[in-house]
Design a protein around this motif. Structure first.
Motif, mmCIF file in Angstrom:
data_model
loop_
_atom_site.group_PDB
_atom_site.id
_atom_site.type_symbol
_atom_site.label_atom_id
_atom_site.label_comp_id
_atom_site.label_asym_id
_atom_site.label_seq_id
_atom_site.Cartn_x
_atom_site.Cartn_y
_atom_site.Cartn_z
ATOM 1 N N LEU A 162 -4.983 -8.291 -8.725
ATOM 2 C CA LEU A 162 -4.094 -7.460 -8.141
ATOM 3 C C LEU A 162 -4.348 -6.186 -8.129
ATOM 4 O O LEU A 162 -3.648 -5.020 -7.397
ATOM 5 C CB LEU A 162 -2.640 -7.586 -9.118
ATOM 6 C CG LEU A 162 -2.144 -9.101 -9.531
ATOM 7 C CD1 LEU A 162 -0.854 -9.153 -10.104
ATOM 8 C CD2 LEU A 162 -1.918 -9.653 -7.903
ATOM 9 N N SER A 163 -5.315 -5.631 -8.502
ATOM 10 C CA SER A 163 -6.168 -4.304 -8.445
ATOM 11 C C SER A 163 -5.231 -3.230 -8.490
ATOM 12 O O SER A 163 -4.568 -2.972 -10.021
ATOM 13 C CB SER A 163 -6.738 -4.119 -7.055
ATOM 14 O OG SER A 163 -7.393 -3.323 -6.753
ATOM 15 N N SER A 164 -5.272 -2.093 -7.695
ATOM 16 C CA SER A 164 -4.490 -0.973 -7.986
ATOM 17 C C SER A 164 -4.173 -0.077 -6.751
ATOM 18 O O SER A 164 -5.007 -0.592 -5.554
ATOM 19 C CB SER A 164 -5.371 -0.062 -9.046
ATOM 20 O OG SER A 164 -6.553 0.418 -8.155
ATOM 21 N N ALA A 165 -3.243 0.649 -6.528
ATOM 22 C CA ALA A 165 -2.826 1.236 -5.506
ATOM 23 C C ALA A 165 -4.197 1.774 -4.833
ATOM 24 O O ALA A 165 -4.114 1.904 -3.651
ATOM 25 C CB ALA A 165 -1.942 2.352 -5.653
ATOM 26 N N LEU A 166 -5.065 2.796 -5.613
ATOM 27 C CA LEU A 166 -6.071 3.273 -4.975
ATOM 28 C C LEU A 166 -7.090 2.472 -4.518
ATOM 29 O O LEU A 166 -7.653 2.857 -3.098
ATOM 30 C CB LEU A 166 -6.689 4.543 -6.056
ATOM 31 C CG LEU A 166 -8.021 5.238 -5.231
ATOM 32 C CD1 LEU A 166 -7.620 6.161 -4.302
ATOM 33 C CD2 LEU A 166 -8.508 6.092 -6.409
ATOM 34 N N ASN A 167 -7.438 1.490 -5.208
ATOM 35 C CA ASN A 167 -8.424 0.501 -4.822
ATOM 36 C C ASN A 167 -8.084 0.042 -3.369
ATOM 37 O O ASN A 167 -8.874 -0.338 -2.594
ATOM 38 C CB ASN A 167 -8.571 -0.635 -5.609
ATOM 39 C CG ASN A 167 -9.855 -0.163 -6.770
ATOM 40 O OD1 ASN A 167 -10.037 1.142 -7.155
ATOM 41 N ND2 ASN A 167 -10.239 -1.471 -7.442
ATOM 42 N N ILE A 168 -6.946 -0.559 -3.385
ATOM 43 C CA ILE A 168 -6.413 -1.295 -2.096
ATOM 44 C C ILE A 168 -6.253 -0.281 -0.915
ATOM 45 O O ILE A 168 -6.429 -0.466 0.140
ATOM 46 C CB ILE A 168 -4.907 -1.879 -2.315
ATOM 47 C CG1 ILE A 168 -4.988 -2.802 -3.622
ATOM 48 C CG2 ILE A 168 -4.329 -2.475 -1.201
ATOM 49 C CD1 ILE A 168 -5.968 -4.096 -3.520
ATOM 50 N N LEU A 169 -5.609 0.953 -1.205
ATOM 51 C CA LEU A 169 -5.864 1.971 -0.179
ATOM 52 C C LEU A 169 -7.022 2.170 0.549
ATOM 53 O O LEU A 169 -7.068 2.126 1.661
ATOM 54 C CB LEU A 169 -5.161 3.271 -0.703
ATOM 55 C CG LEU A 169 -5.039 4.157 0.484
ATOM 56 C CD1 LEU A 169 -3.643 4.089 1.344
ATOM 57 C CD2 LEU A 169 -4.923 5.811 -0.117
ATOM 58 N N ILE A 170 -8.301 2.169 -0.196
ATOM 59 C CA ILE A 170 -9.474 2.431 0.245
ATOM 60 C C ILE A 170 -9.995 1.132 0.780
ATOM 61 O O ILE A 170 -10.588 0.985 1.971
ATOM 62 C CB ILE A 170 -10.500 2.772 -0.700
ATOM 63 C CG1 ILE A 170 -10.046 4.171 -1.193
ATOM 64 C CG2 ILE A 170 -11.848 2.816 -0.435
ATOM 65 C CD1 ILE A 170 -10.716 4.971 -2.646
ATOM 66 N N ASN A 171 -9.488 -0.218 0.366
ATOM 67 C CA ASN A 171 -9.931 -1.411 0.957
ATOM 68 C C ASN A 171 -9.388 -1.412 2.371
ATOM 69 O O ASN A 171 -10.088 -1.992 3.305
ATOM 70 C CB ASN A 171 -9.190 -2.575 0.164
ATOM 71 C CG ASN A 171 -10.290 -2.753 -1.028
ATOM 72 O OD1 ASN A 171 -11.259 -2.271 -1.381
ATOM 73 N ND2 ASN A 171 -9.643 -3.984 -1.924
ATOM 74 N N LEU A 172 -8.128 -0.980 2.798
ATOM 75 C CA LEU A 172 -7.394 -1.104 3.711
ATOM 76 C C LEU A 172 -7.910 -0.031 4.895
ATOM 77 O O LEU A 172 -7.865 -0.262 6.038
ATOM 78 C CB LEU A 172 -5.967 -0.923 3.751
ATOM 79 C CG LEU A 172 -5.194 -1.942 2.772
ATOM 80 C CD1 LEU A 172 -3.745 -1.393 2.709
ATOM 81 C CD2 LEU A 172 -5.383 -3.466 3.406
ATOM 82 N N TYR A 173 -8.273 1.170 4.369
ATOM 83 C CA TYR A 173 -8.755 2.280 5.519
ATOM 84 C C TYR A 173 -10.109 3.027 5.461
ATOM 85 O O TYR A 173 -10.461 3.614 6.068
ATOM 86 C CB TYR A 173 -7.590 3.236 5.270
ATOM 87 C CG TYR A 173 -6.138 3.084 5.692
ATOM 88 C CD1 TYR A 173 -5.687 2.568 6.812
ATOM 89 C CD2 TYR A 173 -5.111 2.831 4.645
ATOM 90 C CE1 TYR A 173 -4.495 2.358 7.184
ATOM 91 C CE2 TYR A 173 -3.936 2.559 4.842
ATOM 92 C CZ TYR A 173 -3.446 2.213 6.064
ATOM 93 O OH TYR A 173 -2.295 1.622 6.198
ATOM 94 N N GLY A 174 -10.795 2.600 4.005
ATOM 95 C CA GLY A 174 -12.331 3.101 4.042
ATOM 96 C C GLY A 174 -12.138 4.651 3.921
ATOM 97 O O GLY A 174 -11.319 5.133 3.200
ATOM 98 N N GLN A 175 -12.838 5.311 4.401
ATOM 99 C CA GLN A 175 -13.313 6.777 4.306
ATOM 100 C C GLN A 175 -12.037 7.280 4.694
ATOM 101 O O GLN A 175 -11.601 8.348 4.160
ATOM 102 C CB GLN A 175 -14.477 7.084 4.766
ATOM 103 C CG GLN A 175 -14.680 7.176 6.328
ATOM 104 C CD GLN A 175 -15.934 7.501 6.977
ATOM 105 O OE1 GLN A 175 -16.858 7.956 6.079
ATOM 106 N NE2 GLN A 175 -16.115 7.848 8.150
ATOM 107 N N GLU A 176 -11.368 6.889 5.683
ATOM 108 C CA GLU A 176 -10.076 7.337 6.449
ATOM 109 C C GLU A 176 -9.185 7.730 5.288
ATOM 110 O O GLU A 176 -8.182 8.687 5.425
ATOM 111 C CB GLU A 176 -9.611 6.618 7.575
ATOM 112 C CG GLU A 176 -10.467 6.554 8.662
ATOM 113 C CD GLU A 176 -10.830 8.018 9.166
ATOM 114 O OE1 GLU A 176 -9.858 8.836 9.399
ATOM 115 O OE2 GLU A 176 -12.048 7.980 9.477
ATOM 116 N N ALA A 177 -9.019 6.625 4.211
ATOM 117 C CA ALA A 177 -8.114 7.116 3.182
ATOM 118 C C ALA A 177 -8.513 8.391 2.347
ATOM 119 O O ALA A 177 -7.367 8.966 2.134
ATOM 120 C CB ALA A 177 -8.043 5.768 2.281
ATOM 121 N N LEU A 178 -9.791 8.388 2.265
ATOM 122 C CA LEU A 178 -10.191 9.691 1.440
ATOM 123 C C LEU A 178 -9.832 10.994 2.098
ATOM 124 O O LEU A 178 -9.720 12.180 1.651
ATOM 125 C CB LEU A 178 -11.836 9.475 0.835
ATOM 126 C CG LEU A 178 -11.827 8.283 -0.017
ATOM 127 C CD1 LEU A 178 -13.371 8.219 0.021
ATOM 128 C CD2 LEU A 178 -11.239 8.361 -1.211
#
Length: 353
Positions: A162-178
């Motif tokens: 189930l991971s975490s919010a930050l992990n999934i945000l980066i999984n979904l958008y890559g460097q664009e999330a950062l």
């Protein structure tokens, strides 16, 4: 259908009592109570997680995959050495991209592991999924229901990642999330809230359906906690600064762990010491799990965390089990012992190192 012979083994009262005795010892550790044996007690952990050779069965017929796991578990000798060796069933579909797939990412298998393509929609437009119609969540429910229908009380049941919010945000958008975390605060906060809401919803479902005595989060055989504790994956926190974690993530992670009556654990595997002050503040954070690069920083975590926060350590080249015991005196420490490392004693005598 599970065989009666397997069901008998996995409901054996003696085995359940031994498991619960280990849980009692682990609870003593989490609660800061001295063990009843001596003043130097090194808690070592290495459970088992039998899985069928046909990994595809988990995707074709989740219920049969669960039954096959249970049959394998019942057929293997019980570990009786002086470490906690719980038997675990964990439904691992789509690896660390389980949540990504529920949120609409294209998840695919390549080069021996699951991968996910980044979403093409802009950050800030993520929507909560319709779980009743979601195929991935249907499979996970079916696996859980098969475990419950088997009527076995001994095995622990581990969750998908189930991971975490930050992990999934980066999984979904890559460097664009950062980049967005520095430039598009409102959109990032929206998507993080949607992700965390989804993860918390799934944790609540499992808590409502699986007996607390058997429910464990991901990597249940090596990160086993006492009943009533949760877990989240903090891998990607090494990519952000301390202030950024405090601004966007700290409250979300603490709230997620707060879904469990006793809080829970964060898994760390990189350079995360910039968040040590935040980890110390988080009231629901009761344990950190260190492996790979993070394990090398064991001394800093042991000194910097609260007295009621436990450290699970996967020993590594830079931080051996012996060195961790020297630093900590064995206090607030769970050693996750790989098969290649001779385990340290949990017996009622001081370990011989």
């Amino acid at each position: 259908m599970l065989s009666e012979a397997a069901r008998a083994v996995l409901n054996d009262e003696g085995r359940i009592a031994r498991r619960d005795e280990w849980f009692s010892r682990m609870s003593d550790l989490f609660d800061g109570r001295k063990n009843p044996y001596n003043d130097r007690y090194v808690f070592t952990l290495r459970g088992t997680v039998p899985r069928p050779a046909d990994g595809g069965l988990a995707y074709r017929e989740p219920g049969k995959w669960i039954e096959a796991c249970l049959e394998l578990m019942a057929s293997r000798p019980e570990c009786t050495d002086n470490r906690f060796s719980p038997g675990c069933v964990e439904y691992p579909i789509y690896g660390v991209h389980f949540i990504d797939r529920i949120l609409g990412a294209n998840v695919f298998f390549k080069d021996g592991q699951w991968n996910a393509s980044y979403l093409t929609t802009p950050i800030g437009e993520l929507s909560f999924p319709d779980l009743e119609k979601d195929e991935t969540w249907r499979m996970a429910r079916e696996a859980t229901e098969a475990f419950l229908a088997a009527g076995v009380k001994l095995p622990l049941f581990g969750l998908p990642t189930l991971s975490s919010a930050l992990n999934i945000l980066i999984n979904l958008y890559g460097q664009e999330a950062l980049i967005a975390m520095a430039e598009e605060e409102e959109g990032v906060e929206h998507d993080l809230a949607v992700i965390n809401d989804l993860i918390r919803t799934l944790h609540r479902w499992y808590r409502e359906h699986v007996p607390e005595r058997q429910l464990q989060p991901v990597i249940s055989w090596a990160r086993t906690q006492p009943p009533g504790y949760g877990q989240l994956c903090g891998c990607s926190t090494h990519l952000i600064s301390g202030p950024m974690y405090e601004t966007y993530i700290e409250a979300l992670d603490d709230a997620l762990l707060g879904e469990y009556p006793h809080g829970g654990m964060i898994h760390l595997c990189g350079a995360h010491l910039q968040h040590l002050a935040a980890f110390r503040r988080m009231k629901n954070l009761r344990a950190v799990q260190l492996n790979d690069r993070a394990a090398a920083d064991f001394a800093a975590y042991h000194k910097g965390l609260r007295e009621d926060q436990i450290i699970y350590l996967n020993p590594c080249k830079e931080m051996s089990a012996e060195e961790a015991i020297r630093i900590s005196g064995g206090e607030r420490l769970v050693l996750c012992v790989p098969p290649s490392l001779p385990h340290l004693s949990n017996a009622p005598e001081k370990p011989s190192l």
